[in-house]
Motif scaffolding. Structure first.
Motif, PDB file in Angstrom:
ATOM      1  N   CYS A 317       0.818  -1.213   0.000  1.00  0.00           N
ATOM      2  CA  CYS A 317       0.000   0.000   0.000  1.00  0.00           C
ATOM      3  C   CYS A 317       0.854   1.267   0.000  1.00  0.00           C
ATOM      4  CB  CYS A 317      -0.935  -0.009   1.206  1.00  0.00           C
ATOM      5  SG  CYS A 317      -2.060  -1.412   1.278  1.00  0.00           S
ATOM      6  N   GLY A 318       1.757   1.360   0.987  1.00  0.00           N
ATOM      7  CA  GLY A 318       2.611   2.545   1.057  1.00  0.00           C
ATOM      8  C   GLY A 318       3.562   2.640  -0.115  1.00  0.00           C
ATOM      9  N   GLY A 319       4.066   1.475  -0.573  1.00  0.00           N
ATOM     10  CA  GLY A 319       4.955   1.478  -1.729  1.00  0.00           C
ATOM     11  C   GLY A 319       4.272   2.006  -2.970  1.00  0.00           C
ATOM     12  N   LEU A 320       3.000   1.626  -3.162  1.00  0.00           N
ATOM     13  CA  LEU A 320       2.255   2.129  -4.320  1.00  0.00           C
ATOM     14  C   LEU A 320       2.042   3.635  -4.233  1.00  0.00           C
ATOM     15  CD1 LEU A 320       0.603   1.523  -6.889  1.00  0.00           C
ATOM     16  CD2 LEU A 320      -1.376   1.160  -5.402  1.00  0.00           C
ATOM     17  N   LEU A 321       1.740   4.118  -3.031  1.00  0.00           N
ATOM     18  CA  LEU A 321       1.528   5.561  -2.855  1.00  0.00           C
ATOM     19  C   LEU A 321       2.805   6.341  -3.150  1.00  0.00           C
ATOM     20  CD1 LEU A 321      -0.296   7.894  -1.923  1.00  0.00           C
ATOM     21  CD2 LEU A 321       0.454   7.429   0.416  1.00  0.00           C
ATOM     22  N   LEU A 322       3.924   5.897  -2.584  1.00  0.00           N
ATOM     23  CA  LEU A 322       5.193   6.599  -2.823  1.00  0.00           C
ATOM     24  C   LEU A 322       5.617   6.473  -4.280  1.00  0.00           C
ATOM     25  CD1 LEU A 322       7.543   8.185  -1.657  1.00  0.00           C
ATOM     26  CD2 LEU A 322       8.632   6.021  -1.021  1.00  0.00           C
ATOM     27  N   TYR A 323       5.376   5.324  -4.881  1.00  0.00           N
ATOM     28  CA  TYR A 323       5.703   5.128  -6.306  1.00  0.00           C
ATOM     29  C   TYR A 323       4.952   6.132  -7.172  1.00  0.00           C
ATOM     30  CZ  TYR A 323       5.406   3.055 -10.968  1.00  0.00           C
ATOM     31  OH  TYR A 323       5.412   2.858 -12.322  1.00  0.00           O
ATOM     32  N   THR A 324       3.678   6.343  -6.856  1.00  0.00           N
ATOM     33  CA  THR A 324       2.869   7.283  -7.640  1.00  0.00           C
ATOM     34  C   THR A 324       3.468   8.691  -7.592  1.00  0.00           C
ATOM     35  OG1 THR A 324       0.888   5.984  -7.128  1.00  0.00           O
ATOM     36  CG2 THR A 324       0.558   8.213  -7.958  1.00  0.00           C
ATOM     37  N   VAL A 325       3.961   9.072  -6.418  1.00  0.00           N
ATOM     38  CA  VAL A 325       4.557  10.402  -6.284  1.00  0.00           C
ATOM     39  C   VAL A 325       5.889  10.483  -7.026  1.00  0.00           C
ATOM     40  CG1 VAL A 325       5.493  12.069  -4.640  1.00  0.00           C
ATOM     41  CG2 VAL A 325       3.415  10.782  -4.075  1.00  0.00           C
ATOM     42  N   LEU A 326       6.736   9.477  -6.835  1.00  0.00           N
ATOM     43  CA  LEU A 326       8.057   9.511  -7.458  1.00  0.00           C
ATOM     44  C   LEU A 326       7.974   9.345  -8.969  1.00  0.00           C
ATOM     45  CD1 LEU A 326      10.105   7.379  -4.899  1.00  0.00           C
ATOM     46  CD2 LEU A 326      10.020   9.868  -5.120  1.00  0.00           C
ATOM     47  N   PHE A 327       7.053   8.478  -9.433  1.00  0.00           N
ATOM     48  CA  PHE A 327       6.945   8.247 -10.873  1.00  0.00           C
ATOM     49  C   PHE A 327       6.479   9.506 -11.590  1.00  0.00           C
ATOM     50  CE2 PHE A 327       4.715   6.789 -14.712  1.00  0.00           C
ATOM     51  CZ  PHE A 327       5.720   6.057 -15.310  1.00  0.00           C
ATOM     52  N   ALA A 328       5.648  10.304 -10.912  1.00  0.00           N
ATOM     53  CA  ALA A 328       5.179  11.553 -11.525  1.00  0.00           C
ATOM     54  C   ALA A 328       6.332  12.523 -11.756  1.00  0.00           C
ATOM     55  CB  ALA A 328       4.113  12.195 -10.635  1.00  0.00           C
ATOM     56  N   LEU A 329       7.422  12.373 -10.979  1.00  0.00           N
ATOM     57  CA  LEU A 329       8.577  13.264 -11.144  1.00  0.00           C
ATOM     58  C   LEU A 329       9.440  12.844 -12.327  1.00  0.00           C
ATOM     59  CD1 LEU A 329       9.657  13.628  -7.397  1.00  0.00           C
ATOM     60  CD2 LEU A 329       8.271  15.206  -8.754  1.00  0.00           C
ATOM     61  N   PHE A 330       9.468  11.550 -12.628  1.00  0.00           N
ATOM     62  CA  PHE A 330      10.359  11.051 -13.676  1.00  0.00           C
ATOM     63  C   PHE A 330       9.611  10.662 -14.956  1.00  0.00           C
ATOM     64  CE2 PHE A 330      12.419  10.181  -9.615  1.00  0.00           C
ATOM     65  CZ  PHE A 330      13.654  10.770  -9.810  1.00  0.00           C
ATOM     66  N   GLU A 331       8.424  10.032 -14.802  1.00  0.00           N
ATOM     67  CA  GLU A 331       7.605   9.589 -15.928  1.00  0.00           C
ATOM     68  C   GLU A 331       8.427   8.763 -16.916  1.00  0.00           C
ATOM     69  OE1 GLU A 331       5.497  12.730 -17.774  1.00  0.00           O
ATOM     70  OE2 GLU A 331       4.194  13.106 -16.063  1.00  0.00           O
ATOM     71  N   SER A 332       9.214   7.871 -16.393  1.00  0.00           N
ATOM     72  CA  SER A 332      10.024   6.998 -17.247  1.00  0.00           C
ATOM     73  C   SER A 332       9.726   5.554 -16.897  1.00  0.00           C
ATOM     74  CB  SER A 332      11.512   7.293 -17.031  1.00  0.00           C
ATOM     75  OG  SER A 332      12.309   6.339 -17.710  1.00  0.00           O
ATOM     76  N   ARG A 333       9.246   4.794 -17.875  1.00  0.00           N
ATOM     77  CA  ARG A 333       8.924   3.406 -17.598  1.00  0.00           C
ATOM     78  C   ARG A 333      10.174   2.590 -17.314  1.00  0.00           C
ATOM     79  NH1 ARG A 333       4.906  -0.010 -17.590  1.00  0.00           N
ATOM     80  NH2 ARG A 333       5.361  -2.211 -17.958  1.00  0.00           N
ATOM     81  N   SER A 334      11.290   2.973 -17.900  1.00  0.00           N
ATOM     82  CA  SER A 334      12.523   2.232 -17.667  1.00  0.00           C
ATOM     83  C   SER A 334      12.950   2.320 -16.207  1.00  0.00           C
ATOM     84  CB  SER A 334      13.638   2.763 -18.571  1.00  0.00           C
ATOM     85  OG  SER A 334      13.851   4.153 -18.336  1.00  0.00           O
ATOM     86  N   ALA A 335      12.567   3.405 -15.522  1.00  0.00           N
ATOM     87  CA  ALA A 335      12.930   3.574 -14.111  1.00  0.00           C
ATOM     88  C   ALA A 335      11.835   3.093 -13.170  1.00  0.00           C
ATOM     89  CB  ALA A 335      13.240   5.038 -13.825  1.00  0.00           C
ATOM     90  N   SER A 336      10.712   2.625 -13.718  1.00  0.00           N
ATOM     91  CA  SER A 336       9.575   2.272 -12.882  1.00  0.00           C
ATOM     92  C   SER A 336       9.881   1.108 -11.953  1.00  0.00           C
ATOM     93  CB  SER A 336       8.372   1.931 -13.764  1.00  0.00           C
ATOM     94  OG  SER A 336       8.649   0.824 -14.601  1.00  0.00           O
TER      95      SER A 336
END
Length: 603
Positions: A317-336
């Motif tokens: 749960c927390g990992g998904l929430l933090l991932y959503t925030v961090l992924f919005a900063l990078f928007e790179s699938r290779s770094a997902s």
């Protein structure tokens, strides 16, 4: 000569009258509140209907239906309140010492408390049902049907309470803290649906093609409250449908003649599950350490389950929430993948050592073994990599034509023609086979967003979504299929008869400033003599962009649903493009507007 003293085997008692009466007496405010709430809702409202100026003969059916609708939520709340009351002796050292000093076996202690909670609720239900039935006799036309209605509520609510009280009893014996009990109870009831939803969201982030548009949970039956609210729907039956005059006023009102409930089998299964959970709670209570009052987890063998359960849930749960925030900063699938692993490890750390603090009642937990945490971190990495590599083939799965009931796609909408569905499935397979070409397209690229939302014959749904380059052949093929004659005819052929009688509204919007209301006769003439000829001629009725749309027509059809007071409504939306020559000519001939030449009407 020796004498043998006869011995008598002691029998295990499962009931103690003193403890039972104490349970009824000590927590009387809770029992009174429950009784008064239902008393006001059922018998009092029924009595008021009898003496009111607008006495209704079908009131007993309507109020019983409302009571059955509300029953799961009330049973859910009442069960945990009752469990917190009758089992409160387990959460205080003085109380546990007192109860342990009594010459009463644990079986009698638990069963007397459990029966006290059940007896009061079910007994008050019987009184409420009887009063409701008696108060309805002055207004209802059928005493037998009124009796059946109140008995349905009595049976449904009582069985639901037994289920939730069994769950509450099981969670009650697993903890030594009355503050933790409601938290464990809520987690127990929503764990299945919550975890399935979180995992599906993780899939949508990590597995290429997975879409989070639809969540068709298959484990909702493991979360009884969710399942009941979604599926346990009572049915009111009416004798005649409503009839209306041309001004919309009712000429004939229909009367509710009965109230039925068609979900007795799952209700009975849940009832048995509640009894099984109660029996399991008794087994655990027999071996429970009474001195564990105050502990978050009172059963020693459940401590590892609690620790790792909290860790895994926190990581997901927390990992998904933090991932959503961090992924919005990078928007790179290779770094997902890296971002997800890092996010899950951070919250696994919080969950693992937070759970240890609760179990050990100390903040000094970091000097112990880190093996468990390291194992969880490895599992998080393995889970993320398996999702990214699609080891189970979830993202590449395409259903067979024979298993699909309908398909919903962009532009075309809902499709049921098997031959057309087969064309889309072939396109879907082609897209999946070219994963390497499409999976790294970012939001910054010019792309076409294509979706495939399948409804299978077993009513399950499968949703997939892809970003394709805007000039890609598969993107053009997807758009081209949506403009085929068969699909357009299916899309613009409502199930309600397309005639003047069923046309309730028609509005033409030209550009951003002008609205024209059409009569039903004009709308049907446009539909038959402009729209359908454009479709059959192969003219482009669905636009891929908004650049060539010069007008939009909205036509609404309505018809009364049989044997009910409700109406079914369908709307077709026609985006008139520069290729729709028949529609453009009809607007010019019938409305006097040349939308191709007069540029003030469109941009």
């Amino acid at each position: 000569m020796s004498w043998e003293v006869p011995t008598m085997k002691s029998k295990i008692s499962f009931f103690n009258a003193g403890l039972f009466k104490s349970t009824l007496r000590r927590f009387w405010p809770l029992w009174i509140i429950h009784f008064a709430g239902w008393l006001l809702f059922l018998p009092v409202l029924t009595l008021m209907n009898n003496f009111g100026p607008n006495r209704s003969t079908d009131f007993i059916f309507v109020i019983s239906e409302s009571a059955v609708f509300a029953s799961p939520i009330i049973a859910f709340i009442m069960a945990i309140l009752a469990a917190m009351a009758v089992f409160s002796f387990m959460y205080n050292s003085r109380s546990t010492g007192l109860i342990a000093s009594l010459p009463v076996r644990r079986e009698a202690i638990f069963c007397s408390a459990w029966l006290g909670g059940v007896f009061v609720i079910v007994g008050s239900n019987l009184v409420i049902a009887l009063l409701t039935f008696l108060f309805s006799l002055g207004a209802t036309t059928s005493a037998a049907l009124a009796f059946k209605a109140v008995c349905i509520w009595l049976g449904v609510y009582s069985m639901q309470f037994i289920l939730f009280f069994g769950i509450a009893s099981l969670t009650a014996v697993m903890t030594g803290s009355i503050a933790v009990l409601p938290i464990l109870y809520i987690i127990f009831n929503f764990l299945a649906v919550g975890m399935e939803t979180i995992i599906r969201l993780d899939f949508s982030c990590l597995i290429w093609g997975m879409s989070n548009v639809s969540f068709d949970c298959v484990l909702d039956f493991l979360s009884p409250l969710v399942y009941m609210l979604e599926n346990f729907t009572p049915v009111l039956k009416y004798n005649t449908p409503y009839a209306y005059d041309i001004y919309g006023l009712a000429l004939q009102t229909n009367e509710c003649i009965s109230f039925t409930f068609d979900h007795w089998l799952p209700s009975a299964i849940y009832f048995v599950v509640g009894l099984v959970f109660s029996a399991a709670a008794l087994m655990i209570f027999r071996r429970r350490r009474m001195e564990s009052a105050g502990d978050v987890v009172a059963v020693r063998c459940m401590r590892p389950v609690f620790k790792y359960g909290v860790t895994v849930c926190s990581a997901l749960c927390g990992g998904l929430l933090l991932y959503t925030v961090l992924f919005a900063l990078f928007e790179s699938r290779s770094a997902s993948v890296f971002i997800m692993i890092l996010s899950m490890i951070i919250f696994a750390f919080i969950g693992y050592f937070g759970a240890k603090m609760l179990l050990e009642k100390s903040f000094h937990v970091f000097r112990g073994s880190w093996v468990g945490f390291i194992v969880v971190c490895c599992l998080c990495a393995v889970f993320t990599l398996c999702c990214d590599l699609d080891v189970l083939g979830i993202g590449s799965y395409v259903p067979k034509v024979s298993s699909v009931k309908s398909l919903n796609v962009n532009y075309a909408g809902r499709i049921v023609d098997p031959s057309v569905i087969e064309d889309y499935i072939q396109l879907h397979k082609d897209i999946v086979s070219k994963k390497d070409r499409y999976e790294n397209i970012s939001y910054a690229d010019s792309y076409e967003y294509v979706t495939f939302n399948y409804t299978l014959k077993d009513d399950r749904t499968i949703s997939r979504a892809y970003r394709l380059p805007f000039d890609d052949e598969n993107a053009a093929r997807y758009y081209g299929l949506s403009n085929s004659v068969s699909i357009l005819l299916e899309r613009f052929s409502p199930s309600i008869p397309a005639d003047e009688e069923h046309c309730s509204q028609a509005i033409l919007y030209i550009g951003d400033n002008q609205r024209i209301d059409l009569t039903p006769a004009q709308a049907i003439d446009f539909y038959r003599n402009a729209l359908l000829p454009d479709i059959k001629a192969g003219h482009k009725v669905i636009s891929r962009t908004n650049d060539d749309i010069i007008a939009t027509m909205y036509i609404t059809f309505e018809q009364e649903i049989d044997n009910s007071r409700y109406y079914d409504s369908q709307e077709i939306v026609v985006e008139i493009t520069t290729d729709c020559t028949e529609c453009i000519s009809w607007i010019k001939d019938n409305l006097g507007i040349d939308i191709e030449e007069d540029t003030q009407y469109y941009d």
